[in-house]
Design a protein around this motif. Structure first.
Motif, PDB file in Angstrom:
ATOM      1  N   ARG A 255       0.825  -1.200   0.000  1.00 47.27           N
ATOM      2  CA  ARG A 255       0.000   0.000   0.000  1.00 47.27           C
ATOM      3  C   ARG A 255       0.865   1.258   0.000  1.00 47.27           C
ATOM      4  NH1 ARG A 255      -4.131  -1.621  -1.504  1.00 47.27           N
ATOM      5  NH2 ARG A 255      -5.808  -2.592  -0.311  1.00 47.27           N
ATOM      6  N   GLY A 256       2.036   1.165   0.640  1.00 43.60           N
ATOM      7  CA  GLY A 256       2.974   2.284   0.566  1.00 43.60           C
ATOM      8  C   GLY A 256       2.683   3.430   1.508  1.00 43.60           C
ATOM      9  N   GLY A 257       2.135   3.118   2.673  1.00 44.89           N
ATOM     10  CA  GLY A 257       1.835   4.155   3.655  1.00 44.89           C
ATOM     11  C   GLY A 257       3.052   4.934   4.117  1.00 44.89           C
ATOM     12  N   ALA A 258       4.235   4.332   3.920  1.00 45.47           N
ATOM     13  CA  ALA A 258       5.482   5.024   4.281  1.00 45.47           C
ATOM     14  C   ALA A 258       5.558   6.385   3.594  1.00 45.47           C
ATOM     15  CB  ALA A 258       6.685   4.173   3.891  1.00 45.47           C
ATOM     16  N   MET A 290      -1.022   8.119  -5.194  1.00 40.52           N
ATOM     17  CA  MET A 290      -0.498   7.478  -3.986  1.00 40.52           C
ATOM     18  C   MET A 290      -1.553   7.486  -2.892  1.00 40.52           C
ATOM     19  SD  MET A 290       2.367   5.990  -3.325  1.00 40.52           S
ATOM     20  CE  MET A 290       2.258   4.876  -1.951  1.00 40.52           C
ATOM     21  N   ALA A 291      -2.276   8.584  -2.782  1.00 43.78           N
ATOM     22  CA  ALA A 291      -3.325   8.684  -1.763  1.00 43.78           C
ATOM     23  C   ALA A 291      -4.360   7.578  -1.957  1.00 43.78           C
ATOM     24  CB  ALA A 291      -3.980  10.059  -1.830  1.00 43.78           C
ATOM     25  N   SER A 292      -4.783   7.379  -3.204  1.00 41.67           N
ATOM     26  CA  SER A 292      -5.772   6.338  -3.471  1.00 41.67           C
ATOM     27  C   SER A 292      -5.210   4.958  -3.200  1.00 41.67           C
ATOM     28  CB  SER A 292      -6.218   6.381  -4.929  1.00 41.67           C
ATOM     29  OG  SER A 292      -6.652   7.666  -5.258  1.00 41.67           O
ATOM     30  N   ARG A 293      -3.936   4.785  -3.537  1.00 44.84           N
ATOM     31  CA  ARG A 293      -3.303   3.488  -3.332  1.00 44.84           C
ATOM     32  C   ARG A 293      -3.238   3.153  -1.841  1.00 44.84           C
ATOM     33  NH1 ARG A 293       1.830   0.965  -6.220  1.00 44.84           N
ATOM     34  NH2 ARG A 293       2.389  -0.596  -4.666  1.00 44.84           N
ATOM     35  N   ILE A 294      -2.877   4.132  -1.045  1.00 43.17           N
ATOM     36  CA  ILE A 294      -2.774   3.918   0.399  1.00 43.17           C
ATOM     37  C   ILE A 294      -4.128   3.507   0.977  1.00 43.17           C
ATOM     38  CG2 ILE A 294      -2.412   5.110   2.608  1.00 43.17           C
ATOM     39  CD1 ILE A 294      -0.161   6.685   1.180  1.00 43.17           C
ATOM     40  N   LEU A 295      -5.163   4.160   0.503  1.00 40.16           N
ATOM     41  CA  LEU A 295      -6.495   3.820   0.998  1.00 40.16           C
ATOM     42  C   LEU A 295      -7.047   2.563   0.340  1.00 40.16           C
ATOM     43  CD1 LEU A 295      -8.185   7.296   1.240  1.00 40.16           C
ATOM     44  CD2 LEU A 295      -7.566   5.787   3.115  1.00 40.16           C
TER      45      LEU A 295
END
Ligand SMILES: Nc1nc2c(ncn2[C@@H]2O[C@H](COP(=O)(O)OP(=O)(O)OP(=O)(O)O)[C@@H](O)[C@H]2O)c(=O)[nH]1
Ligand SMILES: Nc1nc2c(ncn2[C@@H]2O[C@H](COP(=O)(O)OP(=O)(O)OP(=O)(O)O)[C@@H](O)[C@H]2O)c(=O)[nH]1
Ligand SMILES: [Mg+2]
Ligand SMILES: [Mg+2]
Lengths: 307, 293
Positions: A255-258, A290-295
């Motif tokens: 998800r890449g929250g980092a 990235m925002a969508s991916r994280i969520l």
């Protein structure tokens, strides 16, 4: 995966509220539990999540449930707006110095992807008509110099190393001098991977920095990094001062929250995304994606519009 | 190493501020677990268990809560045997994992350890893809004083493994250790390539005792769970090596892995030097999880 449907979950949690007017604290609390879960499972740092939830909550409570949107979508919209805001706008360019050579230094933990990224950046800049030179300052890892040499030749970049020299500060300095003399536009310094708590090796980076005064110190971060991303980014930024971040291995299913944690903590732009092992696999970084991916929601705007 | 120091740091701080067993205490425990990469769901499970045990055992003292917490973590992590199984000989040890986690380095360390135990070791440079991967392994082979089978960059990794098996048979080698290229688990073709390597091993070396270890970087967050799940489908995993525990990351994701996947952690990496390899110890790990850096 469970969190593919955060959007659906939010919609079902809040579905009974349509046409009720404003969102109440209780409604929002329910929704925030789902958001918190999604962010933590995405490896966003605990404290960043807490702050974020607080902000979204404040904005959501009392907000009008618009006629066109369901309450679930309303919250998603707020979450997404706040996330995008936090991630920042598109920032993909290296600052090219008006007085060449532009010096770029890549730093980061072991195995993050510095050497591969050095090659990718070189190719990228080469395609823009620049002549980059790669300087091999990792004198520790077995065959690191050879690895950079192969990568440099693949990218059609000049390669600089010093056989037998174990002093990275010297190598960096001489490489830089040579690039200046020969008129190359870009110098990319590949450094050894190191822990942010390793004082000796962090001092070495400081010494390289003060000797060649890089225009861009880029922290290379593995997108699979967990909660420790904040410690890493904070330490590198405090001891060295970083100018930007490159996120690697985004071709995986993390998800890449980092990304979010690092941005929130250092406020430094994420400039590039590495998305594979080939030299061409370097992309501009898009904060909204990235925002969508994280969520875990795919394209948020299209989700909202679907209603 | 980090696992043996700071045993009490963070936990002491945590409990200093709390005289009573209250909600705030549980919340702080939750925070420590989550920031140690334990994951939200597993954290909730652990805290739940802790609450129950505190009640059941009528624990009154905040100090005893700490002990109970460590016990729970320890219990999740212990259980199966975490020793490398390399007997009867010959044995083959295959190291797999995503990019940059420490596969090649761990092989160097293991080779050194096995050699010092008096075993004969042969290395196979099964990463034919990454730039200078074979050269890197060659340096480790020299350091450990063992032999290496390698092909040219870009050649078929299965062919390297095939040759290495022949080599191991000819030399009567005790342990053949195979390096593989880093691969992200969501890349279908790369996982198929891995499955092919195991078909070769089954066909050519059925008599060998097999250990297949997945290397996980302790800095990794929740994605490690996916790594285990998907690697398991292509490779007959027997255990995990958890690397880079000398950093500030706690590697807490292995708690979720352990409770879901039943895969023992066999070794840990605690540095870049050849001696920086240790056996996994659940008790020490539990202590380190709650220590401040
Ligand atoms: N799939 C994928 N792999 C990557 C990416 N970037 C780097 N890698 C791989 O990650 C591994 C480590 O990359 P390196 O470039 O050697 O990393 P490094 O930071 O230079 O490592 P050290 O010098 O040891 O600290 C290699 O197998 C690379 O091919 C990426 O964006 N996607
Ligand atoms: N601090 C620390 N660094 C480690 C440890 N294990 C490996 N490394 C470092 O991590 C980096 C990557 O290690 P490699 O052994 O090349 O990893 P790999 O999994 O073989 O990488 P690829 O083959 O590119 O996928 C190197 O810089 C190693 O020195 C460890 O336990 N602690
Ligand atoms: Mg490197
Ligand atoms: Mg390797």
């Amino acid at each position: 995966m469970i969190f593919e449907n955060l959007a659906e979950k939010l919609q079902s949690t809040l579905k009974n509220l349509k046409g009720k007017g404003k969102l109440t604290e209780k409604d929002v609390d329910l929704a925030m539990r789902e958001v918190k879960l999604a962010l933590l499972e995405a490896d966003v740092h605990y404290k960043v999540v807490k702050d974020f939830i607080k902000k979204v909550k404040e904005r959501s409570i009392g907000s009008e449930v618009m006629e066109s949107l369901t309450p679930g979508q309303q919250v998603i919209k707020i979450v997404n707006e706040e996330l995008s805001e936090l991630m920042g706008g598109v920032q993909s360019k290296i600052n090219i110095s008006s007085k060449p050579p532009t010096v770029i230094m890549l730093v980061g933990l072991q195995g993050a992807g510095k050497t591969s990224t050095a090659g990718k950046l070189a190719l990228n800049l080469k395609k823009q008509g620049k002549q980059p030179m790669l300087v091999a300052c990792d004198v520790y890892r077995p065959a690191a110099i050879k690895q950079l040499e192969i990568v440099a030749s693949g990218a059609g970049a000049i390669f600089y190393s010093e056989e037998g020299n174990t002093n990275p500060v010297e190598i960096a300095t001489k490489g830089y001098e040579k690039a200046k003399t020969l008129g190359y536009d870009i110098v990319i310094i590949d450094t050894a991977g190191r822990l942010h708590i390793d004082e000796n090796l962090m001092d070495e980076l400081k010494n390289i920095k003060s000797s060649i005064k890089p225009h861009e110190i880029m922290l290379v971060v593995d997108s699979m990094t967990g909660q420790d991303a904040v410690n890493i980014a904070e330490s590198f930024d405090q001891t060295l001062g970083i100018d930007g971040v490159i996120l690697t291995k985004l071709d995986g299913d993390t998800r890449g929250g980092a990304a979010l944690s690092i941005k929130a903590i250092t406020k430094k732009p994420i400039k590039y995304a590495a998305v594979g092992e080939k030299l061409e696999d370097l992309e501009q970084f898009y904060p909204d994606r990235m925002a969508s991916r994280i969520l875990g929601m795919g394209d948020v705007m299209s989700l909202i519009e679907k209603a | 190493s980090k696992t043996t120091q700071n045993l009490t740091g963070k936990l002491d701080e945590l409990f200093k501020g709390h005289i009573e067993i209250d909600e705030e205490l549980y919340e702080e425990i939750e925070e420590i677990l989550i920031t140690g990469d334990v994951g939200f769901e597993t954290t909730l499970k652990i805290v739940d268990m802790l609450r129950k045990n505190v009640k059941k055992k009528s624990i009154q003292d905040v100090k005893d809560v700490r002990e109970e917490l460590k016990l729970i973590v320890e219990e999740i992590l212990s259980g199966d045997d975490s020793n490398l199984k390399l007997e009867p000989k010959p044995a083959i040890l295959v190291i797999v994992g995503v990019n940059g986690v420490g596969k090649t380095t761990s092989i160097g360390k293991i080779a050194m350890r096995l050699k010092s135990e008096g075993k004969s070791v042969l290395l196979a440079a099964g990463d034919t893809f990454r730039a200078a991967a074979a050269e890197q392994l060659e340096v480790w082979a020299d350091r450990a004083g063992v032999e290496l089978i390698k092909h040219q960059e870009g050649s078929d990794p299965s062919a390297v493994i095939f040759d290495a098996i022949s080599g191991a048979k000819a030399r009567n080698t005790d342990v053949l250790i195979c390096d593989t290229a880093g691969r992200l688990h969501n890349k279908k073709n790369l996982m198929q390539e891995l499955a092919k390597i195991f078909r070769i091993i089954d066909r050519e070396y059925p008599e060998a005792t097999k250990e297949v270890l997945l290397v996980i970087d302790a800095t990794t967050g929740q994605n490690a769970i996916n790594q285990v799940k998907i690697f398991k489908e292509a490779a007959p995993l027997t255990g995990i090596i958890l690397t880079k525990l000398d950093g500030t990351a706690k590697g807490g994701v292995v708690l979720s892995i352990k409770s879901e996947q039943q895969l023992p952690i066999k070794l840990i990496g605690v540095g870049e030097k050849i001696e920086d390899l240790q056996d996994f110890n659940a008790k020490e790990f539990a202590k380190a999880l709650f220590s401040s850096n």
